[in-house]
Design a protein around this motif. Sequence first.
Motif: not given
Ligand code: ZN
Length: 391
Positions: A14-15, A203, A205, A239
């Motif tokens: 997804r990301d 989460h 980045h 990420n």
């Molecule tokens: Zn993200």
Amino acid sequence: MSNNNIQIFDTTLRDGEQVPGCKLNTEQKLVIAEQLDELGVDIIEAGFPVSSPGDFKSVEEISKIVKNATVCGLTRSVQNDIKVAAEALKYAARPRIHTGIGTSNSHIVHKFKTTQEDILERAFAAVKYAKSFVEDVEFYAEDAGRTDNEYLARVCEVAIKAGATVLNIPDTTGYCLPSEYGAKIKYLKENVKGIEKAILSCHCHNDLGLATANSIEGVINGARQIECTINGIGERAGNTALEEVVMVLKQHPYLNLDTNINTSMLYGMSQLVSDSMGIYTQPNKAIVGSNAFAHSSGIHQDGVIKNRETYEIIDPKDVGVTESAIVLTARSGRAALAYRAKNVGYELTKLQLDEVYADFLNFADKKKEINDSDIHQIIEGSKVYQQIISA
Ligand code: ZN
Ligand code: KIV
């Protein structure tokens, strides 16, 4: 799950897949999902079902084949997104809906053009609606990294009241310092009413290269889930890299935090994702880069040949790499040359080594890296070749 077990939430599909130009087809996603399940990740974020028919299909097909992990679909705080995600997840043995909304002033004012109170209402309604489809609902407070802690705590309370089981605290723009991100998690642990009913998730980045450090600070301060991708791929600078956080926790056992990951699959997993997405992994990438276990300077090579641990903190086999590499260049010393010569069948005495080493340096000054056939050529051309082979 023990209280010291860190849940690994993989968002490569997804990301990670939000990297420009890196669309995977459903077939490729299924292969990756099957391997992630085997690797031991606890949650696979399979996609954003409402975003396209292709993503919907991928989430649906992944839901059918994943045996152990929870399968998760992303949504905005929008009823139709949530309904479509629930539909895509209907075959999953363990489905999770991941819904949320921006909570920083920047998002509230510029993106939603609304008020903090309205965001609280939307967050509550989204989680409540998601709960009407599945038991496991994760709420994300987008741009939590730049959200004031007091307001963030109110958002978390509302999400818990509506039934959220996981609270995701994204550093969406990769802005936080590790100490700041750790303090944010600690603040939420200590100030959110009802926090014992949910787990906090990191989460992070990588815009400032701090994603791994921030995630580790997050779990040290009480978070129990890390969201990450293989090779750290993802939007902009990416990420948190799964292989990095998992190995940090494994190499620092006194932290008393572990994961369910089979680390011997990490290198293969990295290659699979890199090949499928066509994204080259930098040679010096921690854990899985081609140079992560390669030694080229004479001082280091001498140490590693005597004892691997002098310059390696990880046994390469632990991450699925066959062995450390002694790379021969003009910076290499006699120990490395003797070691590599022995590997291709020549046992050199000290005097023979001195002689061959001089030829080697001349050769290596002209060529970047010396391979096995170069070693044969150097030794066969040396003055002591007859002596070496008649020994
Ligand atoms: Zn993200
Ligand atoms: O970075 C982020 O904030 C996200 C959310 C959608 C979870 O990816």
